[in-house]
Design a protein around this motif. Structure first.
Motif, PDB file in Angstrom:
ATOM      1  N   ILE A  68       0.834  -1.200   0.000  1.00 20.64           N
ATOM      2  CA  ILE A  68       0.000   0.000   0.000  1.00 20.64           C
ATOM      3  C   ILE A  68       0.867   1.248   0.000  1.00 20.64           C
ATOM      4  N   GLY A 130     -15.826  -7.165   1.734  1.00 17.53           N
ATOM      5  CA  GLY A 130     -14.958  -6.121   1.209  1.00 17.53           C
ATOM      6  C   GLY A 130     -14.837  -6.244  -0.297  1.00 17.53           C
ATOM      7  N   GLY A 132     -11.993  -4.334  -2.074  1.00 19.12           N
ATOM      8  CA  GLY A 132     -10.754  -3.688  -2.486  1.00 19.12           C
ATOM      9  C   GLY A 132      -9.809  -4.685  -3.132  1.00 19.12           C
ATOM     10  N   ALA A 134      -7.452  -6.525  -1.810  1.00 23.63           N
ATOM     11  CA  ALA A 134      -7.308  -7.788  -1.070  1.00 23.63           C
ATOM     12  C   ALA A 134      -8.506  -8.693  -1.349  1.00 23.63           C
ATOM     13  N   ALA A 135      -9.693  -8.100  -1.430  1.00 18.00           N
ATOM     14  CA  ALA A 135     -10.894  -8.888  -1.733  1.00 18.00           C
ATOM     15  C   ALA A 135     -10.773  -9.514  -3.125  1.00 18.00           C
ATOM     16  N   ASN A 153     -20.251  -6.225   0.430  1.00 16.17           N
ATOM     17  CA  ASN A 153     -19.492  -5.000   0.695  1.00 16.17           C
ATOM     18  C   ASN A 153     -20.421  -3.862   1.096  1.00 16.17           C
ATOM     19  N   ARG A 154     -19.865  -2.939   1.917  1.00 20.40           N
ATOM     20  CA  ARG A 154     -20.612  -1.750   2.336  1.00 20.40           C
ATOM     21  C   ARG A 154     -21.195  -1.029   1.128  1.00 20.40           C
ATOM     22  N   THR A 155     -20.389  -0.909   0.053  1.00 19.76           N
ATOM     23  CA  THR A 155     -20.860  -0.298  -1.194  1.00 19.76           C
ATOM     24  C   THR A 155     -21.130  -1.425  -2.190  1.00 19.76           C
ATOM     25  N   LEU A 173     -23.473  -5.547   2.863  1.00 25.48           N
ATOM     26  CA  LEU A 173     -22.975  -6.317   4.012  1.00 25.48           C
ATOM     27  C   LEU A 173     -24.107  -7.001   4.780  1.00 25.48           C
ATOM     28  N   THR A 187     -11.843  -6.385   4.899  1.00 25.96           N
ATOM     29  CA  THR A 187     -11.941  -4.960   5.233  1.00 25.96           C
ATOM     30  C   THR A 187     -11.007  -4.662   6.408  1.00 25.96           C
ATOM     31  N   PRO A 188     -10.709  -3.393   6.651  1.00 31.09           N
ATOM     32  CA  PRO A 188      -9.849  -3.087   7.811  1.00 31.09           C
ATOM     33  C   PRO A 188     -10.610  -3.048   9.129  1.00 31.09           C
ATOM     34  N   VAL A 189     -11.886  -3.396   9.133  1.00 32.48           N
ATOM     35  CA  VAL A 189     -12.687  -3.307  10.370  1.00 32.48           C
ATOM     36  C   VAL A 189     -12.137  -4.283  11.415  1.00 32.48           C
TER      37      VAL A 189
HETATM   38  P1  ATR Z   1      -7.466  -2.876  -0.119  1.00 34.21           P
HETATM   39  O1  ATR Z   1      -7.248  -2.559  -1.573  1.00 34.21           O
HETATM   40  O2  ATR Z   1      -6.231  -2.801   0.722  1.00 34.21           O
HETATM   41  O3  ATR Z   1      -8.187  -4.174   0.063  1.00 34.21           O
HETATM   42  P2  ATR Z   1      -9.508  -0.767  -0.070  1.00 34.21           P
HETATM   43  O4  ATR Z   1      -9.546  -0.681  -1.543  1.00 34.21           O
HETATM   44  O5  ATR Z   1      -9.424   0.490   0.718  1.00 34.21           O
HETATM   45  O6  ATR Z   1      -8.347  -1.686   0.500  1.00 34.21           O
HETATM   46  O7  ATR Z   1     -10.789  -1.603   0.393  1.00 34.21           O
HETATM   47  C1  ATR Z   1     -11.180  -1.645   1.689  1.00 34.21           C
HETATM   48  C2  ATR Z   1     -12.519  -2.373   1.761  1.00 34.21           C
HETATM   49  O8  ATR Z   1     -12.968  -2.333   3.108  1.00 34.21           O
HETATM   50  C3  ATR Z   1     -13.615  -1.719   0.925  1.00 34.21           C
HETATM   51  O9  ATR Z   1     -14.422  -2.746   0.387  1.00 34.21           O
HETATM   52  C4  ATR Z   1     -14.383  -0.887   1.952  1.00 34.21           C
HETATM   53  O10 ATR Z   1     -15.746  -0.723   1.650  1.00 34.21           O
HETATM   54  P3  ATR Z   1     -16.274   0.363   0.548  1.00 34.21           P
HETATM   55  O11 ATR Z   1     -16.029  -0.255  -0.784  1.00 34.21           O
HETATM   56  O12 ATR Z   1     -17.712   0.552   0.866  1.00 34.21           O
HETATM   57  O13 ATR Z   1     -15.442   1.613   0.794  1.00 34.21           O
HETATM   58  C5  ATR Z   1     -14.248  -1.749   3.168  1.00 34.21           C
HETATM   59  N1  ATR Z   1     -14.364  -0.957   4.390  1.00 34.21           N
HETATM   60  C6  ATR Z   1     -13.486  -0.044   4.853  1.00 34.21           C
HETATM   61  N2  ATR Z   1     -13.900   0.461   6.025  1.00 34.21           N
HETATM   62  C7  ATR Z   1     -15.097  -0.139   6.301  1.00 34.21           C
HETATM   63  C8  ATR Z   1     -16.038  -0.036   7.366  1.00 34.21           C
HETATM   64  N3  ATR Z   1     -15.842   0.793   8.406  1.00 34.21           N
HETATM   65  N4  ATR Z   1     -17.138  -0.822   7.308  1.00 34.21           N
HETATM   66  C9  ATR Z   1     -17.352  -1.659   6.281  1.00 34.21           C
HETATM   67  N5  ATR Z   1     -16.495  -1.796   5.240  1.00 34.21           N
HETATM   68  C10 ATR Z   1     -15.378  -1.055   5.249  1.00 34.21           C
END
Ligand code: ATR
Length: 274
Positions: A68, A130, A132, A134-135, A153-155, A173, A187-189
């Motif tokens: 990252i 998730g 992103g 990693a997903a 995913n949240r979105t 989700l 996700t980073p949760v």
């Molecule tokens: P990476 O590429 O390292 O996997 P990223 O692209 O930032 O990281 O993706 C992080 C994922 O965690 C995303 O799917 C994000 O959801 P959104 O697509 O809705 O942004 C998810 N994420 C991050 N914080 C979150 C939270 N508080 N609750 C739920 N999902 C979360």
């Protein structure tokens, strides 16, 4: 203990920002030492990946880990990107071979190996939380092993794009399936300092046999603690971290990775960090 550096020593490293907390130098230097490779691995805090790759070419650096925020940005800067990494849209490994920079993604292989220590994936249902990078790696890796994948995913729109990559289904989700063989949080949760959070309420966890978290700080996240209490088999984020590094070692050296030495170094490094 380290081997003396001389004129034949090959240089490897990790580029990222921030990167000083990385556990990769501990794992890779232990691997080089255990395997008798004349090589060293350093952490490079890099904000300009194009300049870093030009430097790697000029200096004949043997290979790089990419973390990252550069995993996507390096794709157009490489001479070749292997098909899985191109599909995932992220490169975590650069191999410098015969003057060419080759991109690969060992996160998918690392996730699969970590999960398959707990359960063979062929024919299983896997829920990925998730959407992103990693997903994408976990979803593509699991689908390649013959699992059917659901991305939550949240979105939801972002989940749709990941599901399309791996022939899977998607949802928000709260609409994720209540039952599956495997649940993976990407996700980073739950990551420190917000270690009190969890992406899935505890009462939903008994529907899953195996629960993996890619968060590894803390090693036992709230999700994993509650999953274990619910009777699930749990896989912590250090397993994927270890096995993506082992796969990098194999790409760079063409030799089997000394995984036990890398694992010991990972736990030592974690102790020094914390
Ligand atoms: P990476 O590429 O390292 O996997 P990223 O692209 O930032 O990281 O993706 C992080 C994922 O965690 C995303 O799917 C994000 O959801 P959104 O697509 O809705 O942004 C998810 N994420 C991050 N914080 C979150 C939270 N508080 N609750 C739920 N999902 C979360």
């Amino acid at each position: 203990m380290r081997r003396p550096v001389d004129t034949q020593t090959r240089l490897y490293g990790i580029i990222g920002h921030p990167v000083r907390h990385s556990l990769s130098p501990a794992m890779h230097n232990a691997a080089f030492l255990a395997a008798g490779e004349n090589a060293v691995y350093l952490a490079f805090d890099v904000t300009d990946p194009a300049a870093a790759l030009a430097g790697a070419r000029a200096l004949g650096i043997g290979g790089l880990s990419v973390t990252i925020p550069h995993k996507e940005a390096v794709l157009p800067l490489l001479d070749e990107v292997d098909p899985p990494a191109r599909r995932i849209g992220a490169v975590n490994t650069v191999i410098h071979r015969d003057g060419r920079l080759l991109g690969a993604n060992t996160d998918a292989a690392g996730a699969v190996r970590a999960l398959e220590e707990a359960i063979p994936l062929a024919g299983r249902r896997v829920v990925v939380l998730g959407a992103g990078g990693a997903a994408r790696a976990v979803a593509v890796g699991a689908a390649e092993r013959g699992a059917s994948v659901h991305v939550a995913n949240r979105t939801p729109e972002r989940a749709r794009a990941v599901a399309a990559l791996c022939g899977g289904t998607f949802s928000g989700l709260s609409e994720m399936p209540g039952e599956a063989d495997v649940l993976v949080n990407t996700t980073p949760v739950g990551m420190a300092p917000a270690a009190g959070e969890t992406p899935v309420p505890a009462d939903r966890l008994p529907g899953f046999r195996v629960v993996m978290d890619i968060v590894y700080a803390p090693v036992e996240t709230r999700l994993l603690r509650e999953a274990a209490a619910a009777g699930c088999r749990v896989v912590n984020g250090l397993r994927m971290l270890l096995y993506q590094a082992a796969a990098q070692f194999e790409l760079w050296t063409g030799r089997p990775a000394p995984a036990a030495a890398m694992e010991a170094a990972l736990y030592r490094g974690l102790g020094e960090e914390g």
